[in-house]
Design a protein around this motif. Structure first.
Motif, PDB file in Angstrom:
ATOM      1  N   LEU B 238     -11.402  52.442 -77.429  1.00 21.58           N
ATOM      2  CA  LEU B 238     -12.865  52.460 -77.267  1.00 21.58           C
ATOM      3  C   LEU B 238     -13.347  51.691 -76.035  1.00 21.58           C
ATOM      4  N   ASP B 239     -12.509  51.605 -75.008  1.00 21.15           N
ATOM      5  CA  ASP B 239     -12.903  50.909 -73.772  1.00 21.15           C
ATOM      6  C   ASP B 239     -13.437  49.505 -74.045  1.00 21.15           C
ATOM      7  N   PHE B 240     -12.940  48.892 -75.116  1.00 23.90           N
ATOM      8  CA  PHE B 240     -13.407  47.557 -75.446  1.00 23.90           C
ATOM      9  C   PHE B 240     -12.462  46.542 -74.813  1.00 23.90           C
ATOM     10  N   ASP B 241     -13.025  45.667 -74.018  1.00 35.23           N
ATOM     11  CA  ASP B 241     -12.212  44.651 -73.355  1.00 35.23           C
ATOM     12  C   ASP B 241     -11.721  43.617 -74.358  1.00 35.23           C
ATOM     13  N   PHE B 242     -10.430  43.497 -74.450  1.00 35.89           N
ATOM     14  CA  PHE B 242      -9.901  42.398 -75.255  1.00 35.89           C
ATOM     15  C   PHE B 242      -8.654  41.873 -74.565  1.00 35.89           C
ATOM     16  N   MET B 243      -8.333  40.618 -74.826  1.00 35.97           N
ATOM     17  CA  MET B 243      -7.149  40.020 -74.229  1.00 35.97           C
ATOM     18  C   MET B 243      -5.931  40.381 -75.071  1.00 35.97           C
ATOM     19  N   SER B 244      -4.765  40.268 -74.486  1.00 37.75           N
ATOM     20  CA  SER B 244      -3.540  40.607 -75.205  1.00 37.75           C
ATOM     21  C   SER B 244      -2.521  39.493 -74.978  1.00 37.75           C
ATOM     22  N   PHE B 245      -1.867  39.067 -76.047  1.00 36.63           N
ATOM     23  CA  PHE B 245      -0.896  37.974 -75.957  1.00 36.63           C
ATOM     24  C   PHE B 245       0.380  38.361 -76.673  1.00 36.63           C
ATOM     25  N   LYS B 246       1.507  37.988 -76.085  1.00 30.18           N
ATOM     26  CA  LYS B 246       2.798  38.313 -76.728  1.00 30.18           C
ATOM     27  C   LYS B 246       2.992  37.479 -77.993  1.00 30.18           C
ATOM     28  N   SER B 247       2.457  36.264 -77.987  1.00 31.53           N
ATOM     29  CA  SER B 247       2.654  35.373 -79.138  1.00 31.53           C
ATOM     30  C   SER B 247       1.619  34.251 -79.052  1.00 31.53           C
ATOM     31  N   LEU B 248       1.612  33.366 -80.058  1.00 32.26           N
ATOM     32  CA  LEU B 248       0.710  32.210 -80.050  1.00 32.26           C
ATOM     33  C   LEU B 248       1.065  31.256 -78.905  1.00 32.26           C
ATOM     34  N   ILE B 249       2.357  31.253 -78.507  1.00 33.34           N
ATOM     35  CA  ILE B 249       2.785  30.438 -77.365  1.00 33.34           C
ATOM     36  C   ILE B 249       2.047  30.886 -76.104  1.00 33.34           C
ATOM     37  N   GLU B 250       2.025  32.195 -75.881  1.00 33.05           N
ATOM     38  CA  GLU B 250       1.351  32.702 -74.690  1.00 33.05           C
ATOM     39  C   GLU B 250      -0.149  32.425 -74.755  1.00 33.05           C
ATOM     40  N   LEU B 251      -0.720  32.532 -75.955  1.00 28.54           N
ATOM     41  CA  LEU B 251      -2.144  32.203 -76.110  1.00 28.54           C
ATOM     42  C   LEU B 251      -2.396  30.766 -75.642  1.00 28.54           C
ATOM     43  N   LYS B 252      -1.552  29.835 -76.094  1.00 29.98           N
ATOM     44  CA  LYS B 252      -1.695  28.422 -75.718  1.00 29.98           C
ATOM     45  C   LYS B 252      -1.615  28.262 -74.194  1.00 29.98           C
ATOM     46  N   GLU B 253      -0.638  28.927 -73.596  1.00 29.23           N
ATOM     47  CA  GLU B 253      -0.470  28.820 -72.127  1.00 29.23           C
ATOM     48  C   GLU B 253      -1.687  29.354 -71.378  1.00 29.23           C
ATOM     49  N   LYS B 254      -2.206  30.472 -71.845  1.00 25.08           N
ATOM     50  CA  LYS B 254      -3.356  31.088 -71.166  1.00 25.08           C
ATOM     51  C   LYS B 254      -4.609  30.211 -71.301  1.00 25.08           C
ATOM     52  N   ILE B 255      -4.768  29.581 -72.450  1.00 28.38           N
ATOM     53  CA  ILE B 255      -5.934  28.693 -72.601  1.00 28.38           C
ATOM     54  C   ILE B 255      -5.783  27.508 -71.644  1.00 28.38           C
ATOM     55  N   LYS B 256      -4.569  26.942 -71.641  1.00 27.02           N
ATOM     56  CA  LYS B 256      -4.267  25.792 -70.763  1.00 27.02           C
ATOM     57  C   LYS B 256      -4.603  26.121 -69.310  1.00 27.02           C
ATOM     58  N   GLU B 257      -4.112  27.274 -68.873  1.00 29.64           N
ATOM     59  CA  GLU B 257      -4.322  27.761 -67.513  1.00 29.64           C
ATOM     60  C   GLU B 257      -5.814  27.873 -67.195  1.00 29.64           C
ATOM     61  N   ALA B 258      -6.566  28.482 -68.130  1.00 28.55           N
ATOM     62  CA  ALA B 258      -7.994  28.710 -67.896  1.00 28.55           C
ATOM     63  C   ALA B 258      -8.758  27.390 -67.832  1.00 28.55           C
ATOM     64  N   LYS B 259      -8.306  26.411 -68.612  1.00 28.26           N
ATOM     65  CA  LYS B 259      -9.036  25.144 -68.693  1.00 28.26           C
ATOM     66  C   LYS B 259      -8.643  24.193 -67.558  1.00 28.26           C
ATOM     67  N   ARG B 260      -7.621  24.572 -66.779  1.00 30.04           N
ATOM     68  CA  ARG B 260      -7.102  23.708 -65.724  1.00 30.04           C
ATOM     69  C   ARG B 260      -8.169  23.447 -64.665  1.00 30.04           C
TER      70      ARG B 260
END
Lengths: 260, 260
Positions: B238-260
């Motif tokens: 449905l052309d809905f933008d959502f993020m995709s993560f391989k695991s909760l580990i990747e979620l943690k890394e992506k949050i860390k990166e964004a908050k840097r």
């Protein structure tokens, strides 16, 4: 349209709502059958129910003053047996009443792992788990047939779900088509006509339910007569020509008139 | 899109398929929660299941190495209780699991004749007769709500029908709309946000099921992240933008990166 009655040599009668309702015999049951016997017009009875054995219907007709052979009574159970025999099918799985299961498992092999055919009938005690299990048995090669497509039947305190709800669920989740054996599918009608060696043009269906009896007659391309015994006609009757009778007495009079 | 993680102060996690699957704890459960605690990012858990009590989920999370308060765990049962309380409803009828019945009948009056509201949940032992009886209780003034709209859930040997099948049948036969409390309806999300006093723009939903978690986030207008733990995405997202993560580990890394 009533002129067509002149050439009728065979009548298929619905039972519930035409000959009796619950334990009440309806008007003209003995009169119409006595008349048909006199005139050598053949007849049989066809119910969408798969919950009782044929002899129960024979006994019920006796309380209407009518004695008929079990050969003249068709339930969807009997027609399902005919379908299995005709298509040389074995390894069956039945989701339905104990009566339907007992009758079919008596003659065919029960296979609860990878059946060739799954047979659906109505039974109040069927659980969601039973339906899930049935869905899990069905693969691309499994045939599915159902006794009848009725969705609701009226009961004393409201309505009860009927076999149609099982068809809807199974079709949605398996993406496969379920073939209906009972009315309004032509299968039962065609089987009965072939057993009695009758032509469509000489056959009349008499029933009180538009969606099964009258639509069934339309699908099978035979004449149809609706008995106005309380059921409502739907708003849209699809421009299908059918006769209408207040009771079996009026049916008898109209046939007499046409044959005069 | 992953930039949005910078401003996230609240995460709603799905449970099954994200923190555990059956009795197996999944990758990164303790790591992500430890990280969120350090960063003062709040979180809660939201499951569409109405069959178990909250403490069962608390215990399950303990096996993932995580200790949380029951206040941070939302089941559809808890949200239904909130709905009844918020709408000042009493005289209820529950078609669902014993747990759902016990919890609700403990606080609200059971009315099996003319309830103000009928509540649907899933239970394998529900029979067609139970469904017929429920339909017969519903009149024009009866509200109907359902725990969740899921139609099938995967189990060891195939699939099991879920609450969605009850919704389909009840809507078809009563011609009334059933309001869904669980995902993807916005009701549960909105309730959770209001309890935590959070804005939509600072909230992220993390789940593994497109039809409930991701669509639910879309309906509630919050950010969505899909954990790729085995579930397939539907062809049309449905052309809905959502993020995709391989695991909760990747979620943690992506949050860390964004908050840097």
């Amino acid at each position: 349209m009533y002129d067509a009655l002149k050439n009728i040599t065979f009548i298929i009668f619905d039972l519930d709502g035409v000959f009796y309702r619950e334990n009440q015999s309806l008007e003209g049951t003995k009169e119409i059958i006595d008349y048909l016997n006199e005139e050598n017009i053949e007849y049989c009875f066809f119910t969408n129910n798969s919950n009782y054995k044929i002899h129960r219907y024979k006994e019920k007709l006796l309380t209407c003053g009518i004695e008929v052979s079990e050969k003249n009574i068709f339930t969807t159970t009997k027609l399902i047996e005919h379908y299995l025999f005709e298509n040389n099918l074995d390894n069956i799985y039945v989701l339905g009443s104990k009566q339907l299961q007992d009758t079919l498992y008596d003659k065919y092999t029960q296979n609860s792992i990878n059946p060739n055919i799954v047979i659906l009938g109505m039974e109040n005690n069927i659980t969601l788990k039973d339906i899930s299990n049935t869905i899990n048995l069905i693969d691309k090669d499994t045939q599915i047939i159902a006794a009848n497509p009725d969705k609701l039947i009226p009961v004393k305190d409201g309505f009860e779900l009927e076999c149609g709800v099982l068809i809807d669920i199974i079709e949605e989740y398996t993406k496969k088509m379920v073939q209906v054996i009972g009315k309004p599918s032509p299968y039962g009608f065609d089987t009965i006509l072939s057993k009695f060696d009758k032509q469509k043009s000489e056959t009349l269906m008499i029933g009180d339910t538009f969606e099964t009896d009258i639509l069934g007659a339309k699908n099978a391309n035979i004449y149809a007569g609706w008995i106005n015994s309380g059921n409502k006609l739907p708003y849209n009757t699809l421009d299908f020509d059918f006769m209408s009778f207040k009771s079996l007495i009026e049916l008898k009079e109209k046939i007499k008139e046409a044959k005069r």
